[in-house]
Scaffold this motif. Sequence first.
Motif, PDB file in Angstrom:
ATOM      1  N   PHE A  94       0.923  -1.209   0.157  1.00 54.44           N
ATOM      2  CA  PHE A  94      -0.150  -0.026   0.033  1.00 54.44           C
ATOM      3  C   PHE A  94       1.072   1.270   0.044  1.00 54.44           C
ATOM      4  N   PRO A  95       1.448   1.608  -1.212  1.00 59.19           N
ATOM      5  CA  PRO A  95       2.755   2.564  -1.326  1.00 59.19           C
ATOM      6  C   PRO A  95       1.880   4.179  -1.079  1.00 59.19           C
ATOM      7  N   LEU A  96       2.781   5.154  -1.201  1.00 59.93           N
ATOM      8  CA  LEU A  96       2.118   6.290  -0.647  1.00 59.93           C
ATOM      9  C   LEU A  96       1.272   6.744  -1.839  1.00 59.93           C
ATOM     10  N   GLU A  97       1.591   6.360  -3.118  1.00 60.79           N
ATOM     11  CA  GLU A  97       0.860   6.656  -4.196  1.00 60.79           C
ATOM     12  C   GLU A  97      -0.741   6.203  -4.172  1.00 60.79           C
ATOM     13  N   THR A  98      -0.792   5.025  -3.506  1.00 68.32           N
ATOM     14  CA  THR A  98      -2.215   4.442  -3.305  1.00 68.32           C
ATOM     15  C   THR A  98      -2.844   5.378  -2.349  1.00 68.32           C
ATOM     16  N   LEU A  99      -1.931   5.423  -1.260  1.00 66.67           N
ATOM     17  CA  LEU A  99      -2.761   6.305  -0.049  1.00 66.67           C
ATOM     18  C   LEU A  99      -3.161   7.317  -0.346  1.00 66.67           C
ATOM     19  N   VAL A 100      -2.484   8.394  -1.192  1.00 69.50           N
ATOM     20  CA  VAL A 100      -2.741   9.637  -1.634  1.00 69.50           C
ATOM     21  C   VAL A 100      -4.032   9.662  -2.550  1.00 69.50           C
ATOM     22  N   SER A 101      -3.906   8.456  -3.615  1.00 67.77           N
ATOM     23  CA  SER A 101      -5.056   8.337  -4.542  1.00 67.77           C
ATOM     24  C   SER A 101      -6.388   8.196  -3.586  1.00 67.77           C
ATOM     25  N   HIS A 102      -6.504   7.119  -2.601  1.00 62.55           N
ATOM     26  CA  HIS A 102      -7.537   6.821  -1.936  1.00 62.55           C
ATOM     27  C   HIS A 102      -7.827   8.476  -1.001  1.00 62.55           C
ATOM     28  N   MET A 103      -6.995   8.988  -0.526  1.00 60.68           N
ATOM     29  CA  MET A 103      -7.265  10.236   0.283  1.00 60.68           C
ATOM     30  C   MET A 103      -8.061  11.164  -0.485  1.00 60.68           C
ATOM     31  N   LEU A 104      -7.565  11.514  -1.898  1.00 58.28           N
ATOM     32  CA  LEU A 104      -8.200  12.411  -2.728  1.00 58.28           C
ATOM     33  C   LEU A 104      -9.442  11.951  -3.113  1.00 58.28           C
ATOM     34  N   ALA A 105      -9.554  10.811  -3.383  1.00 52.73           N
ATOM     35  CA  ALA A 105     -10.887  10.115  -3.873  1.00 52.73           C
ATOM     36  C   ALA A 105     -11.860  10.531  -2.706  1.00 52.73           C
ATOM     37  N   ASP A 133     -10.076  22.954   1.299  1.00 50.38           N
ATOM     38  CA  ASP A 133      -8.633  23.153   1.962  1.00 50.38           C
ATOM     39  C   ASP A 133      -7.910  21.767   2.205  1.00 50.38           C
ATOM     40  N   LEU A 134      -8.662  21.025   2.714  1.00 49.11           N
ATOM     41  CA  LEU A 134      -8.076  19.733   3.098  1.00 49.11           C
ATOM     42  C   LEU A 134      -7.598  19.132   1.607  1.00 49.11           C
ATOM     43  N   LEU A 135      -8.289  18.896   0.666  1.00 53.01           N
ATOM     44  CA  LEU A 135      -7.946  18.610  -0.695  1.00 53.01           C
ATOM     45  C   LEU A 135      -6.734  19.295  -1.258  1.00 53.01           C
ATOM     46  N   ASN A 136      -6.633  20.507  -0.893  1.00 51.48           N
ATOM     47  CA  ASN A 136      -5.551  21.418  -1.244  1.00 51.48           C
ATOM     48  C   ASN A 136      -4.254  20.754  -0.580  1.00 51.48           C
ATOM     49  N   HIS A 137      -4.358  20.659   0.647  1.00 54.40           N
ATOM     50  CA  HIS A 137      -3.291  20.057   1.479  1.00 54.40           C
ATOM     51  C   HIS A 137      -2.814  18.623   1.046  1.00 54.40           C
ATOM     52  N   ILE A 138      -3.629  17.958   0.471  1.00 56.85           N
ATOM     53  CA  ILE A 138      -3.311  16.329  -0.048  1.00 56.85           C
ATOM     54  C   ILE A 138      -2.642  16.439  -1.258  1.00 56.85           C
ATOM     55  N   ASN A 139      -3.215  17.504  -2.131  1.00 56.93           N
ATOM     56  CA  ASN A 139      -2.618  17.750  -3.522  1.00 56.93           C
ATOM     57  C   ASN A 139      -1.262  18.158  -3.235  1.00 56.93           C
ATOM     58  N   LYS A 140      -0.750  19.081  -2.179  1.00 60.30           N
ATOM     59  CA  LYS A 140       0.382  19.627  -2.060  1.00 60.30           C
ATOM     60  C   LYS A 140       1.283  18.336  -1.544  1.00 60.30           C
ATOM     61  N   LEU A 141       0.867  17.303  -0.645  1.00 57.69           N
ATOM     62  CA  LEU A 141       1.580  16.448  -0.397  1.00 57.69           C
ATOM     63  C   LEU A 141       1.884  15.464  -1.557  1.00 57.69           C
ATOM     64  N   LYS A 142       0.879  15.544  -2.524  1.00 54.08           N
ATOM     65  CA  LYS A 142       1.447  14.531  -3.880  1.00 54.08           C
ATOM     66  C   LYS A 142       2.528  15.546  -4.805  1.00 54.08           C
ATOM     67  N   GLU A 143       2.322  16.794  -4.484  1.00 54.50           N
ATOM     68  CA  GLU A 143       3.434  17.649  -5.238  1.00 54.50           C
ATOM     69  C   GLU A 143       4.535  17.462  -4.851  1.00 54.50           C
ATOM     70  N   VAL A 144       4.666  17.694  -3.484  1.00 62.16           N
ATOM     71  CA  VAL A 144       5.884  17.736  -2.808  1.00 62.16           C
ATOM     72  C   VAL A 144       6.672  16.403  -2.796  1.00 62.16           C
ATOM     73  N   GLU A 150      -3.358   9.227 -10.044  1.00 66.09           N
ATOM     74  CA  GLU A 150      -4.470   9.527 -10.903  1.00 66.09           C
ATOM     75  C   GLU A 150      -5.950   9.240 -10.056  1.00 66.09           C
ATOM     76  N   VAL A 151      -6.599  10.106  -9.875  1.00 67.62           N
ATOM     77  CA  VAL A 151      -7.903   9.891  -9.126  1.00 67.62           C
ATOM     78  C   VAL A 151      -9.201   9.841 -10.076  1.00 67.62           C
ATOM     79  N   SER A 152     -10.088   9.207 -10.165  1.00 64.86           N
ATOM     80  CA  SER A 152     -11.363   9.465 -10.750  1.00 64.86           C
ATOM     81  C   SER A 152     -12.103   9.958  -9.806  1.00 64.86           C
ATOM     82  N   ASP A 153     -13.104  10.921 -10.688  1.00 64.86           N
ATOM     83  CA  ASP A 153     -13.887  11.777  -9.708  1.00 64.86           C
ATOM     84  C   ASP A 153     -15.126  11.077  -9.261  1.00 64.86           C
ATOM     85  N   GLN A 154     -15.231  10.413  -8.071  1.00 62.74           N
ATOM     86  CA  GLN A 154     -16.448   9.652  -7.619  1.00 62.74           C
ATOM     87  C   GLN A 154     -17.726  10.664  -7.383  1.00 62.74           C
TER      88      GLN A 154
END
Length: 204
Positions: A94-105, A133-144, A150-154
């Motif tokens: 369950f790598p960081l990419e998967t975690l962040v993807s689930h957070m964003l979704a 704002d939380l979504l922005n912080h998670i996107n910042k984690l992804k960028e940093v 890739e996140v599909s908009d549920q």
Amino acid sequence: MDTWTVLKMLQYFLFASLVRSAPAGLPSNLPPEFRETALKAMTLGEKILKDISAAHAAAVKDFSLDSSTSNLQSMAVMMEIPLSPVIQAVSPEFPLETLVSHMLAGVQMYQNLLEVLSSKVSGLDDLRADLRDLLNHINKLKEVAQLTVEVSDQNPSTNLASHLQNSHNVPVAFRLTFTRLRSFCHDLNRTFKHLSKLSAAGAR
């Protein structure tokens, strides 16, 4: 102690240090900004939990957030209120990419649900703004962390809206959505705290 033994011991301690500095499933050499962003997200998550309690108390009079929900789960299925994406500790499986993807979704999903509920219940503006704002912080984690996520908009909003024509369903939908959002935010906060500690350890 002979030279060969000393070299082998140095090799062992160097390897152990490298293992500690790059936790499994977490990219190595994360910048300090990653930890700072995770801590800011955790602070915002704590605020969201308070907003949830306040909004629920104001809008739902029939039952509290802590009352039993077993008899409401069938209603959740009927109204097509989705479960939160899985949030768990970073690991090779369950790598960081998967975690962040689930957070964003998950955050996007609850934004969509609250948008629908806000047409029936007032007092959700602050919570919706905090989720944005939380979504922005998670996107910042992804960028940093330089992640490719890739996140599909549920977007279950159309399905939920069709079930809110019955006034009895509105507080039930509100209750179930807030219960699941609260649980999701608790999982997020534990994860933000964990990530901040892992990234701090990796920086040493």
